[in-house]
Design a protein around this motif. Structure first.
Motif, PDB file in Angstrom:
ATOM      1  N   ASP A   1      -4.497   1.461  -3.160  1.00  0.00           N
ATOM      2  CA  ASP A   1      -4.331   0.342  -2.069  1.00  0.00           C
ATOM      3  C   ASP A   1      -3.698  -0.702  -3.236  1.00  0.00           C
ATOM      4  O   ASP A   1      -3.627  -0.578  -4.230  1.00  0.00           O
ATOM      5  CB  ASP A   1      -5.378   0.012  -1.452  1.00  0.00           C
ATOM      6  CG  ASP A   1      -6.470  -0.602  -2.343  1.00  0.00           C
ATOM      7  OD1 ASP A   1      -6.316  -0.523  -3.640  1.00  0.00           O
ATOM      8  OD2 ASP A   1      -7.530  -1.231  -1.771  1.00  0.00           O
ATOM      9  N   GLN A  11       0.641   3.986  -3.176  1.00  0.00           N
ATOM     10  CA  GLN A  11       0.378   5.100  -2.903  1.00  0.00           C
ATOM     11  C   GLN A  11       1.461   6.243  -3.607  1.00  0.00           C
ATOM     12  O   GLN A  11       0.922   7.425  -4.299  1.00  0.00           O
ATOM     13  CB  GLN A  11      -0.145   5.282  -1.786  1.00  0.00           C
ATOM     14  CG  GLN A  11      -1.512   4.677  -1.387  1.00  0.00           C
ATOM     15  CD  GLN A  11      -1.554   4.804   0.343  1.00  0.00           C
ATOM     16  OE1 GLN A  11      -0.681   5.554   1.020  1.00  0.00           O
ATOM     17  NE2 GLN A  11      -2.674   4.381   0.900  1.00  0.00           N
ATOM     18  N   LEU A  15      -4.873   0.245   2.284  1.00  0.00           N
ATOM     19  CA  LEU A  15      -5.230   1.476   2.007  1.00  0.00           C
ATOM     20  C   LEU A  15      -4.966   2.649   3.179  1.00  0.00           C
ATOM     21  O   LEU A  15      -4.345   3.642   2.887  1.00  0.00           O
ATOM     22  CB  LEU A  15      -6.765   1.786   1.546  1.00  0.00           C
ATOM     23  CG  LEU A  15      -7.347   3.037   1.464  1.00  0.00           C
ATOM     24  CD1 LEU A  15      -6.904   3.815   0.499  1.00  0.00           C
ATOM     25  CD2 LEU A  15      -9.003   2.947   1.496  1.00  0.00           C
ATOM     26  N   GLY A  28       0.805  -1.138   0.033  1.00  0.00           N
ATOM     27  CA  GLY A  28      -0.160   0.001  -0.091  1.00  0.00           C
ATOM     28  C   GLY A  28       0.767   1.390  -0.134  1.00  0.00           C
ATOM     29  O   GLY A  28       0.538   1.993  -0.795  1.00  0.00           O
TER      30      GLY A  28
END
Length: 333
Positions: free
Chosen positions: A84, A75, A260, A71
């Motif tokens: 995610d 990002q 996430l 994650g």
């Protein structure tokens, strides 16, 4: 965090329908690792601890660590705070593979691991499709990568729905739907080595890319001016995160939320430098997933709750509360 993880593993291994005291759990684990002896009257309890619960708890820790680290990388890779591990369509591709194997009975040569093998094949196929569709003359822009991943993810979900809807076996359909919400119920010592090798090596590689991720998060022009080739770095990172995600989804199903939100929670605590975030996020994700799995198998015993349901029910309120209590922006404070 490492001490907390070790304590969490011992406690989680001991708790369940047949609870074992932490001291006895540690003794059984030590005996298993060192080849020590236990009493004949403890054989059943030892088998529960070592053969059933330990591989499941270790798998939960590995998947939690891997999802959190991936994650963080995704990002920064696509410069999107909502990204995610599953935004690239890998999870949906794995779901299609698992559904196809379950409904058709394919890959029978893999035995009890047929669904995992199908899921991994689907995840790799999805990764190849996303890269082929998003790449233009060797350039892999973050926006194209996200849009392509989201579009193909929706397409895979539609395909999975068609397969489930037309499946003649209702039990197989229920199994697939439960798998898509996440579970460690199929954990075994046989499945653990591959996951451990891929996840641990992936964590090492991602940590080595910490400085590159810092630069990529600033934009491609800035990265190029600082001597970082963004497209080459992005291709390498895409390969790593796809392999890690494919392996994890194959053994645990699609577990939402962890990849996430865990990166954001860790950034609130240690700042935005990816070297620090990638050192802490895997441990935080591992601890979180160990306790979530414990709740999944004990809160509604003898039934088991889907992991994705618990991660959302527990994590979303905590994340919103933390966001409201302190100022936070993606990539900083």
């Amino acid at each position: 965090m490492l001490a907390l993880l070790l304590l969490s593993v011992v406690v989680a291994v001991g708790l369940g329908p047949a609870s074992v005291a932490p001291g006895d759990t540690a003794r059984y684990l030590w005996a298993a690792v060192t080849g020590g002896r236990i009493g004949a009257d403890e054989t059943t309890t030892y088998q529960i601890v070592w053969q059933i619960r330990t591989p499941r708890v270790l798998l939960a820790a590995l998947v939690g660590a891997g999802l959190s680290a991936v994650g963080v990388a995704v990002q920064a890779l696509v410069r999107n705070a909502l990204a995610d591990p599953f935004v690239l369509g890998v999870s949906s591709g794995a779901s299609v593979g698992a559904v196809g194997v379950t409904v058709t009975g394919g890959l029978a040569a893999f035995g009890v691991h047929a669904v995992s093998a199908g899921a991994f094949a689907g995840a790799l196929a999805a990764s190849v499709l996303v890269y082929a569709a998003a790449s233009t003359r060797g350039v892999l822009s973050p926006l194209r990568l996200v849009l392509t991943g989201v579009a193909l993810s929706l397409g895979f979900q539609a395909l999975m729905s068609v397969i489930v809807y037309t499946a003649p076996d209702g039990e197989a359909t229920s199994t697939v739907l439960y798998w898509t919400m996440g579970s460690f119920g199929a954990a075994s010592w046989g499945a653990l080595p591959l996951v451990a090798v891929v996840v641990l090596l992936g964590l090492v590689v991602l940590h080595r890319y910490g400085r590159a991720l810092d630069v990529l998060a600033l934009g491609d022009e800035t990265a190029a001016s600082l001597g970082v080739a963004p497209d080459r770095q992005r291709r390498a990172l895409l390969l790593v995160v796809s392999l890690m995600t494919g392996v994890m989804v194959a053994v645990s199903g699609a577990i939402a939320f962890v990849g996430l939100v865990m990166p954001h929670l860790v950034r609130m605590a240690v700042g935005a430098a990816h070297a620090r975030v990638l050192a802490v996020a895997p441990l935080a994700g591992a601890v979180f997933m160990v306790w979530v799995d414990l709740g999944a198998r004990t809160l509604a015993a003898p039934r088991e709750l889907p992991l994705g349901v618990l991660t959302a029910l527990v994590g979303v309120p905590v994340f919103i509360a933390l966001m409201r209590r302190r100022s936070y922006l993606f990539g900083g404070r």
